[in-house]
Write an enzyme that holds these catalytic residues in place. Structure first.
Site, PDB file in Angstrom:
ATOM      1  N   ASN A   1      28.905  17.210  -4.042  1.00  0.00           N
ATOM      2  CA  ASN A   1      29.121  18.536  -3.459  1.00  0.00           C
ATOM      3  C   ASN A   1      29.396  18.411  -1.976  1.00  0.00           C
ATOM      4  O   ASN A   1      28.874  17.534  -1.293  1.00  0.00           O
ATOM      5  CB  ASN A   1      27.902  19.439  -3.722  1.00  0.00           C
ATOM      6  CG  ASN A   1      26.877  19.384  -2.610  1.00  0.00           C
ATOM      7  OD1 ASN A   1      27.008  20.073  -1.587  1.00  0.00           O
ATOM      8  ND2 ASN A   1      25.847  18.554  -2.785  1.00  0.00           N
TER       9      ASN A   1
ATOM     10  N   PHE B   1      26.374  24.382   3.269  1.00  0.00           N
ATOM     11  CA  PHE B   1      25.370  25.428   3.555  1.00  0.00           C
ATOM     12  C   PHE B   1      25.958  26.833   3.361  1.00  0.00           C
ATOM     13  O   PHE B   1      25.753  27.729   4.192  1.00  0.00           O
ATOM     14  CB  PHE B   1      24.817  25.305   4.977  1.00  0.00           C
ATOM     15  CG  PHE B   1      23.877  24.155   5.202  1.00  0.00           C
ATOM     16  CD1 PHE B   1      23.428  23.356   4.162  1.00  0.00           C
ATOM     17  CD2 PHE B   1      23.406  23.877   6.488  1.00  0.00           C
ATOM     18  CE1 PHE B   1      22.554  22.300   4.386  1.00  0.00           C
ATOM     19  CE2 PHE B   1      22.530  22.834   6.713  1.00  0.00           C
ATOM     20  CZ  PHE B   1      22.100  22.030   5.671  1.00  0.00           C
TER      21      PHE B   1
ATOM     22  N   SER C   1      21.778  16.924   5.231  1.00  0.00           N
ATOM     23  CA  SER C   1      22.976  17.175   4.438  1.00  0.00           C
ATOM     24  C   SER C   1      24.174  16.498   5.102  1.00  0.00           C
ATOM     25  O   SER C   1      24.342  16.593   6.320  1.00  0.00           O
ATOM     26  CB  SER C   1      23.243  18.677   4.332  1.00  0.00           C
ATOM     27  OG  SER C   1      24.520  18.914   3.784  1.00  0.00           O
TER      28      SER C   1
ATOM     29  N   ASN D   1      27.177  17.457   4.742  1.00  0.00           N
ATOM     30  CA  ASN D   1      28.302  18.401   4.679  1.00  0.00           C
ATOM     31  C   ASN D   1      28.375  19.377   5.849  1.00  0.00           C
ATOM     32  O   ASN D   1      29.231  20.250   5.859  1.00  0.00           O
ATOM     33  CB  ASN D   1      28.231  19.180   3.364  1.00  0.00           C
ATOM     34  CG  ASN D   1      28.262  18.261   2.160  1.00  0.00           C
ATOM     35  OD1 ASN D   1      29.063  17.338   2.110  1.00  0.00           O
ATOM     36  ND2 ASN D   1      27.361  18.486   1.209  1.00  0.00           N
ATOM     37  N   THR D   2      27.470  19.253   6.818  1.00  0.00           N
ATOM     38  CA  THR D   2      27.548  20.015   8.059  1.00  0.00           C
ATOM     39  C   THR D   2      27.781  19.022   9.185  1.00  0.00           C
ATOM     40  O   THR D   2      26.986  18.088   9.356  1.00  0.00           O
ATOM     41  CB  THR D   2      26.250  20.810   8.316  1.00  0.00           C
ATOM     42  OG1 THR D   2      26.098  21.806   7.299  1.00  0.00           O
ATOM     43  CG2 THR D   2      26.291  21.496   9.676  1.00  0.00           C
TER      44      THR D   2
ATOM     45  N   LYS E   1      13.285  16.933   5.335  1.00  0.00           N
ATOM     46  CA  LYS E   1      14.089  16.293   4.295  1.00  0.00           C
ATOM     47  C   LYS E   1      15.033  15.284   4.942  1.00  0.00           C
ATOM     48  O   LYS E   1      15.830  15.643   5.814  1.00  0.00           O
ATOM     49  CB  LYS E   1      14.881  17.342   3.517  1.00  0.00           C
ATOM     50  CG  LYS E   1      15.585  16.772   2.280  1.00  0.00           C
ATOM     51  CD  LYS E   1      16.111  17.893   1.396  1.00  0.00           C
ATOM     52  CE  LYS E   1      16.620  17.342   0.062  1.00  0.00           C
ATOM     53  NZ  LYS E   1      17.041  18.429  -0.849  1.00  0.00           N
TER      54      LYS E   1
ATOM     55  N   ASN F   1      17.682  13.412   0.357  1.00  0.00           N
ATOM     56  CA  ASN F   1      18.845  14.271   0.142  1.00  0.00           C
ATOM     57  C   ASN F   1      19.929  13.463  -0.590  1.00  0.00           C
ATOM     58  O   ASN F   1      19.684  12.370  -1.072  1.00  0.00           O
ATOM     59  CB  ASN F   1      19.359  14.789   1.490  1.00  0.00           C
ATOM     60  CG  ASN F   1      20.017  16.148   1.399  1.00  0.00           C
ATOM     61  OD1 ASN F   1      20.745  16.439   0.463  1.00  0.00           O
ATOM     62  ND2 ASN F   1      19.772  16.993   2.381  1.00  0.00           N
TER      63      ASN F   1
END
Length: 364
Positions: free
Chosen positions: A117, A121, A182, A184-185, A225, A254
């Site tokens: 993915n 967010f 994450s 993805n940021t 996390k 994560n």
């Protein structure tokens, strides 16, 4: 059996569309009189004192909860609390709602039992989540709120975003999870290291204290996390900073940016990889954290848990609780009963009378 009937249809759908169908559908159906009880009857797990864990001042009926990312906006808390989980995370939530990254951004890799993915967010924002949670009757299991920063917030101002989430959601979470891992940021993972990590955690703890005083309550537990893609040296420094900041625990781990061993055609997609390929690495990180902290900092293990053996291995490595997500997509809610029963068998095999006796057993 119900999920196995539905799964072929769901897997023919776009992954994100199927995701929303399940979460939104569970949120709506849980409002139907009698439906929560039906969910409990079909998928719920029976209380087993030998599997109970008391941690962070909270009671968990067994060690297995839901990782963040499935119910990003707290739409299905009532339904999810009835399918056999012992706790659940909602989020990741940011102060302001944001659309996330461009679609497609969620990919199934069935031969690898994995997901990739790059959601970014995507969520409705902290105000909407607070309003939604305020309308719920008391949830049956502990609820964690996973908090992050908005994409357009530079790292030097990240603490303001995490503070804002605590301010708005303090009354509704039983504990909070600081998501700095994450992939993805942009630049988010840089917050895991050095002075940036220490100053961020100090700010979150300070805000938690302010909100506790404001609401006349004790501060809520805060966990951090972390990513699986850290070296042993980085894990050591992170664990030290997290302990010194007075955090209540760590969630490991994560998603990963590694693509080792994948066979599916979508393996080259950008984003975080979850599921079976992460099983071993997340357990390795748990084992390192437990050793570094001498078992004094509670760990929630997450990553590639598909069976009772997977969960038990993480517990023996040092996890006090564990979380599932990707395995639910592939196996459905029956997974929880399977793990629940399997853990009881593992305890008997090892001569333990309680699951807490198995925490960190590999280190003794």
């Amino acid at each position: 059996m119900l999920y196995q009937i539905a799964k072929p249809f769901l897997f023919k759908m776009d992954p994100e569309a199927a995701h929303h169908l399940i979460v939104d559908g569970m949120g709506v159906s849980a409002k139907i009189p009698g439906m929560p009880s039906l969910l409990s009857a079909v998928w719920g797990t029976k209380d087993s004192p030998e599997l109970a864990v008391d941690l962070f001042g909270l009671h968990f009926n067994h060690p297995v909860g839901l990782a963040a990312g499935l119910d990003k906006n707290a739409k299905a808390v009532t339904g999810l609390s009835r399918i056999g989980l012992s706790f659940l995370e909602v989020g990741t939530v940011t102060p302001k709602g944001q659309a996330g990254n461009e679609q497609p951004r969620l990919f199934r890799l069935p031969p690898d039992e994995a997901l990739i993915n790059r959601m970014g967010f995507n969520n409705d924002g902290a105000d909407v989540m607070a309003e939604r949670l305020s309308k719920l009757s008391r949830h049956r299991i502990p609820l964690a709120v996973n908090i992050g920063k908005n994409k357009l917030t530079p790292n030097e101002n990240a603490a303001d975003d995490y503070r804002a989430c605590v301010q708005k959601l303090f009354p509704y979470g039983d504990f909070f999870v600081v998501n700095i891992s994450s992939p993805n940021t942009p630049d988010l993972r840089a917050l895991q290291h050095g002075d940036e990590l220490r100053s961020l955690l100090d700010a979150v703890k300070d805000e938690m204290g302010k909100q506790a005083e404001r609401h006349g309550e004790l501060p809520k537990p805060i966990l951090v996390k972390i990513a699986p893609d850290n070296t042993e040296e980085q894990i050591m420094y992170m664990a030290e900073a997290i302990q010194l900041s007075g955090m209540s625990g760590i969630i490991a781990t994560n998603t990963t940016i590694s693509r080792d061993g994948l066979t599916h055609k979508s393996a080259g997609e950008m984003g975080g990889l979850s599921g079976r390929p992460l099983t071993q690495r997340s357990t390795e990180v748990i084992r390192s954290l437990y050793r570094i902290t001498q078992g004094k900092l509670p760990i929630i293990g997450s990553g590639g848990i598909f069976t009772a053996d997977d969960a038990y291995e993480k517990i023996r490595a040092g996890a006090s609780l564990v979380e599932v997500y990707t395995a639910l997509i592939y196996k459905g809610p029956a997974l929880l009963k399977e793990i629940h029963g399997g853990l009881k068998k593992k305890l008997k095999q090892d001569g333990f009378t309680r699951i807490t006796q198995a925490i960190g057993a590999d280190h003794r």
